[in-house]
Design an enzyme around this catalytic site. Structure first.
Site, PDB file in Angstrom:
ATOM      1  N   GLU A  22      20.282  57.950  58.070  1.00 31.10           N
ATOM      2  CA  GLU A  22      19.998  57.262  56.795  1.00 31.10           C
ATOM      3  C   GLU A  22      21.134  56.297  56.457  1.00 31.10           C
ATOM      4  OE1 GLU A  22      17.278  60.493  54.347  1.00 31.10           O
ATOM      5  OE2 GLU A  22      19.435  60.589  54.132  1.00 31.10           O
ATOM      6  N   ALA A  64      16.946  60.427  47.331  1.00 32.87           N
ATOM      7  CA  ALA A  64      18.351  60.839  47.165  1.00 32.87           C
ATOM      8  C   ALA A  64      18.372  62.167  46.434  1.00 32.87           C
ATOM      9  CB  ALA A  64      19.119  59.788  46.366  1.00 32.87           C
TER      10      ALA A  64
END
Ligand code: A5P
Length: 238
Positions: A107, A87
């Site tokens: 994702e 992230a």
């Protein structure tokens, strides 16, 4: 500090969460690449029942090249037990901004269909304010200049992403518009405004997606945090 070493260590440690005999999600980006390499080493030494879903063409090619069993995007209908991903910024509620590498759409699809999602980050990304990273937003190429204009009409600073002097293309042949998140603007409400614009496919804000986070610190410590949610994903955006 070589943050690549930290990322590699987190990825190695995350292997302990890989279940046997199920389908797992492979995120994209550098941390996910370390994870795929570590997983492939483990699998090569002692193969076990496993299937993987990849979140970008790049990670799919890497996983296949390293001998991991990867389901094709059209044949994938299994529930994913756990997805391993990186992230760009993440908080203790398990919300994240992702997509610096442009893989946010796949994702998000894979994470949405995963029972658990583990995000692997180094300490620089932990509780990083949203306005310190750009919010990547995937858009349809058709009419993208008008889509960009509609985004800036929301009072946002935004730009079409380029790579090597060409418009950046995602794994699904879409474009990315990178948006600066204004400091005092709630990101959930902002996402809603963006998704209301025709041509906007998805944003890189992942609301309450994480069920667990691994944070790697420069001093070598790796912290594991579980995230409890009453409701995951988008139900309580605002
Ligand atoms: C891919 O588009 C991204 O969502 C990545 O997962 C995210 O940018 C983290 O990438 P790194 O692991 O390379 O920092």
């Amino acid at each position: 500090m070589d943050w690549n070493i930290v990322k590699e260590k987190i990825a190695e440690k995350a292997l302990s969460f890989v279940p046997k005999g199920t389908t797992i999600g492979l995120g994209s980006g550098t941390t996910s690449s370390y994870f795929v390499k570590a997983l492939a080493n483990l699998y090569k030494k002692a193969p076990f029942p496993l299937s993987c879903v990849a979140t970008s063409n790049e990670i799919e090619s890497l996983a296949i090249a390293l001998g991991l069993p990867v389901l094709s995007s059209s044949s994938w209908d299994q529930e994913v037990t756990i997805t391993f991903d990186g992230a760009d910024a993440i908080n203790s509620e398990g919300s994240a901004i992702k997509g610096a590498g442009g893989a946010l759409l796949r994702e998000k699809i894979v994470a949405f269909h995963s029972q658990k999602v583990l995000y692997m980050v180094d300490e620089r990304k932990w509780n990083r304010p949203w306005n310190e990273v750009l919010l990547p937003t995937e858009v349809v190429p058709f009419g993208c200049r008008n889509t960009l204009q509609s985004i800036t009409n929301l009072g946002l600073s935004a730009a079409l992403r380029y790579q090597n002097e060409k418009v950046f293309l995602t794994s699904d042949n879409n474009y990315i518009i990178d948006i600066t998140v204004p400091q005092n603007r709630p990101i959930g409400a902002l996402q809603k405004e963006l998704l209301a614009i025709p041509g906007v496919i998805e944003t890189g804000y992942f609301h309450h997606f994480a069920t667990a986070i691994m944070i790697g610190y420069g001093n070598g410590v790796i912290e594991e945090r579980q995230v409890e949610h009453d409701s995951r994903f988008h139900t309580d955006l605002i």
